[in-house]
Motif scaffolding. Structure first.
Motif, PDB file in Angstrom:
ATOM      1  N   ALA A   1       0.835  -1.202   0.000  1.00  0.00           N
ATOM      2  CA  ALA A   1       0.000   0.000   0.000  1.00  0.00           C
ATOM      3  C   ALA A   1       0.870   1.253   0.000  1.00  0.00           C
ATOM      4  O   ALA A   1       0.553   2.244  -0.671  1.00  0.00           O
ATOM      5  N   VAL A   2       1.970   1.218   0.746  1.00  0.00           N
ATOM      6  CA  VAL A   2       2.915   2.345   0.743  1.00  0.00           C
ATOM      7  C   VAL A   2       3.506   2.513  -0.648  1.00  0.00           C
ATOM      8  O   VAL A   2       3.572   3.634  -1.183  1.00  0.00           O
TER       9      VAL A   2
ATOM     10  N   ASP B   1       3.967   7.070   8.194  1.00  0.00           N
ATOM     11  CA  ASP B   1       3.001   8.096   7.801  1.00  0.00           C
ATOM     12  C   ASP B   1       1.619   7.488   7.610  1.00  0.00           C
ATOM     13  O   ASP B   1       0.606   8.021   8.082  1.00  0.00           O
ATOM     14  N   LEU B   2       1.553   6.352   6.900  1.00  0.00           N
ATOM     15  CA  LEU B   2       0.266   5.709   6.665  1.00  0.00           C
ATOM     16  C   LEU B   2      -0.306   5.144   7.966  1.00  0.00           C
ATOM     17  O   LEU B   2      -1.531   5.166   8.172  1.00  0.00           O
ATOM     18  N   ALA B   3       0.552   4.650   8.849  1.00  0.00           N
ATOM     19  CA  ALA B   3       0.075   4.133  10.129  1.00  0.00           C
ATOM     20  C   ALA B   3      -0.562   5.253  10.949  1.00  0.00           C
ATOM     21  O   ALA B   3      -1.598   5.046  11.604  1.00  0.00           O
ATOM     22  N   ALA B   4       0.041   6.444  10.910  1.00  0.00           N
ATOM     23  CA  ALA B   4      -0.522   7.585  11.635  1.00  0.00           C
ATOM     24  C   ALA B   4      -1.904   7.935  11.088  1.00  0.00           C
ATOM     25  O   ALA B   4      -2.832   8.239  11.851  1.00  0.00           O
ATOM     26  N   LEU B   5      -2.048   7.900   9.775  1.00  0.00           N
ATOM     27  CA  LEU B   5      -3.358   8.155   9.164  1.00  0.00           C
ATOM     28  C   LEU B   5      -4.365   7.087   9.576  1.00  0.00           C
ATOM     29  O   LEU B   5      -5.539   7.386   9.845  1.00  0.00           O
ATOM     30  N   ALA B   6      -3.922   5.829   9.633  1.00  0.00           N
ATOM     31  CA  ALA B   6      -4.810   4.730  10.006  1.00  0.00           C
ATOM     32  C   ALA B   6      -5.305   4.894  11.436  1.00  0.00           C
ATOM     33  O   ALA B   6      -6.505   4.730  11.715  1.00  0.00           O
ATOM     34  N   PHE B   7      -4.409   5.230  12.362  1.00  0.00           N
ATOM     35  CA  PHE B   7      -4.813   5.376  13.757  1.00  0.00           C
ATOM     36  C   PHE B   7      -5.726   6.589  13.936  1.00  0.00           C
ATOM     37  O   PHE B   7      -6.627   6.576  14.780  1.00  0.00           O
ATOM     38  N   ASP B   8      -5.507   7.629  13.165  1.00  0.00           N
ATOM     39  CA  ASP B   8      -6.391   8.791  13.213  1.00  0.00           C
ATOM     40  C   ASP B   8      -7.794   8.420  12.732  1.00  0.00           C
ATOM     41  O   ASP B   8      -8.796   8.854  13.315  1.00  0.00           O
TER      42      ASP B   8
ATOM     43  N   GLY C   1       1.032  -4.755   8.627  1.00  0.00           N
ATOM     44  CA  GLY C   1       1.257  -3.633   7.721  1.00  0.00           C
ATOM     45  C   GLY C   1       0.302  -3.493   6.564  1.00  0.00           C
ATOM     46  O   GLY C   1       0.588  -2.729   5.627  1.00  0.00           O
ATOM     47  N   ASP C   2      -0.830  -4.191   6.573  1.00  0.00           N
ATOM     48  CA  ASP C   2      -1.820  -4.011   5.510  1.00  0.00           C
ATOM     49  C   ASP C   2      -2.701  -2.811   5.839  1.00  0.00           C
ATOM     50  O   ASP C   2      -3.136  -2.652   6.982  1.00  0.00           O
ATOM     51  N   PHE C   3      -2.991  -1.988   4.830  1.00  0.00           N
ATOM     52  CA  PHE C   3      -3.769  -0.771   5.039  1.00  0.00           C
ATOM     53  C   PHE C   3      -5.090  -0.837   4.277  1.00  0.00           C
ATOM     54  O   PHE C   3      -5.197  -1.491   3.234  1.00  0.00           O
ATOM     55  N   SER C   4      -6.087  -0.110   4.788  1.00  0.00           N
ATOM     56  CA  SER C   4      -7.396  -0.063   4.150  1.00  0.00           C
ATOM     57  C   SER C   4      -7.411   0.972   3.036  1.00  0.00           C
ATOM     58  O   SER C   4      -6.538   1.858   2.955  1.00  0.00           O
TER      59      SER C   4
ATOM     60  N   GLU D   1      -4.627  -9.060  -0.230  1.00  0.00           N
ATOM     61  CA  GLU D   1      -3.722  -8.188   0.525  1.00  0.00           C
ATOM     62  C   GLU D   1      -2.697  -7.489  -0.369  1.00  0.00           C
ATOM     63  O   GLU D   1      -1.640  -7.070   0.110  1.00  0.00           O
ATOM     64  N   HIS D   2      -3.011  -7.337  -1.630  1.00  0.00           N
ATOM     65  CA  HIS D   2      -2.022  -6.709  -2.512  1.00  0.00           C
ATOM     66  C   HIS D   2      -2.588  -5.479  -3.216  1.00  0.00           C
ATOM     67  O   HIS D   2      -3.700  -5.511  -3.752  1.00  0.00           O
ATOM     68  N   TRP D   3      -1.790  -4.405  -3.193  1.00  0.00           N
ATOM     69  CA  TRP D   3      -2.114  -3.154  -3.874  1.00  0.00           C
ATOM     70  C   TRP D   3      -1.044  -2.850  -4.923  1.00  0.00           C
ATOM     71  O   TRP D   3       0.138  -3.104  -4.696  1.00  0.00           O
ATOM     72  N   PHE D   4      -1.452  -2.305  -6.044  1.00  0.00           N
ATOM     73  CA  PHE D   4      -0.471  -1.756  -6.987  1.00  0.00           C
ATOM     74  C   PHE D   4      -1.152  -0.695  -7.832  1.00  0.00           C
ATOM     75  O   PHE D   4      -2.384  -0.579  -7.849  1.00  0.00           O
ATOM     76  N   CYS D   5      -0.363   0.110  -8.515  1.00  0.00           N
ATOM     77  CA  CYS D   5      -0.946   1.168  -9.339  1.00  0.00           C
ATOM     78  C   CYS D   5      -0.517   1.037 -10.791  1.00  0.00           C
ATOM     79  O   CYS D   5       0.560   0.524 -11.105  1.00  0.00           O
TER      80      CYS D   5
END
Length: 273
Positions: free
Chosen positions: A21-22, A38-45, A79-82, A124-128
């Motif tokens: 995801a990163v 950075d993404l973890a901080a966004l997730a917890f927020d 470490g997987d993000f939504s 569980e996989h992201w790509f662009c």
């Protein structure tokens, strides 16, 4: 006349742990703008705001107690993000993430070449998939380098991903044009800057020596992407032969389950990725 972004270079990140995801967010932005922290901080927020909304809805319920006792709904321990986290990260740059099957995305379904970026997810996989300096590339972090996608194949590629169960999101807005290349050295350590020629050379070298590495859940787009790369080199191939190549790739992808599978069995809008 405005020159190419980032001096014509491509920014690519190679898979590290489960941080796809990163990698996906950074390759959409074409620069090492975000780290996993950075993404973890966004997730917890986001978790905090979700709990607050539930509390404001009335007395504490069993549903809230169960929700509050669970792990984060926006980042998993490994470490997987939504999708909400990816949306928040891209909102920082005034970019909007839109489900591909949404009515507002209908023009992109008809002619994806007019867009600039797509985000793809399965399990569980992201790509662009990103257009850089008028050319399309697959920036999958499972690949050693971005793979060039011809305009002819872009629609077929997206259609195949969708048929194989991938969730696709359109990204719209004003993408950043420049990222200081030296910043990659002090950022997340995953990224590299490549010229289109270097990316093509790396891809060709890997395709010759070994199959493109991939997870089981991404075999369909890996097979098709490899077929696309090979076909791009055959510029004088007749259209009927090109169509036959697509058909062969589609047959390969048929071995993958066509049932839509989203992270942790839920929909992509609300679960860990």
């Amino acid at each position: 006349m405005e020159g190419p972004s980032n001096g014509g270079m491509l920014y690519h990140e190679v898979q590290e742990s489960k941080l796809c995801a990163v990698h996906c967010v950074n390759t959409v932005l074409q620069g090492p703008f975000f780290s996993e922290f950075d993404l973890a901080a966004l997730a917890f927020d986001l978790d905090k705001k979700e709990r607050q909304m539930m509390l404001e809805g009335g007395p504490v319920s069993e549903d809230f107690l169960r929700f509050d006792s669970e792990e984060s709904h926006n980042v998993s321990m490994d470490g997987d993000f939504s999708i909400q986290v990816l949306e928040k990260a891209l909102e920082v740059w005034d970019l909007q993430v839109i489900p591909f099957d949404c009515p507002v995305a209908e023009p992109a379904q008809i002619d994806p070449e007019l867009e600039n970026a797509f985000i793809c997810n399965l399990q569980e996989h992201w790509f662009c998939i990103r257009k850089v300096n008028s050319e399309w590339y697959n920036f999958d972090s499972l690949y050693a380098a971005p793979e060039h996608l011809s305009k002819f194949y872009l629609s077929a590629y997206l259609a195949t991903l969708k048929a194989s169960g991938w969730s696709i999101f359109l990204v719209r807005g004003n993408f950043p044009r420049e990222c200081p290349m030296s910043s990659s050295e002090a950022s997340n350590g995953f990224g590299q800057w490549l010229s289109p020629e270097d990316a093509q050379r790396i891809t060709k070298s890997i395709n010759v020596t070994q199959p493109t590495p991939h997870r089981n859940d991404s075999s369909s787009h890996s097979n098709l992407s490899q077929a696309i790369g090979e076909t791009d080199m055959l510029s004088d191939m007749e259209e009927k032969d090109l169509n036959a190549a697509i058909a062969a790739s589609l047959m390969d992808s048929a071995t993958v389950s066509t049932e839509t599978v989203n992270p942790q069995g839920g929909n992509p809008e609300g679960n860990n990725q």
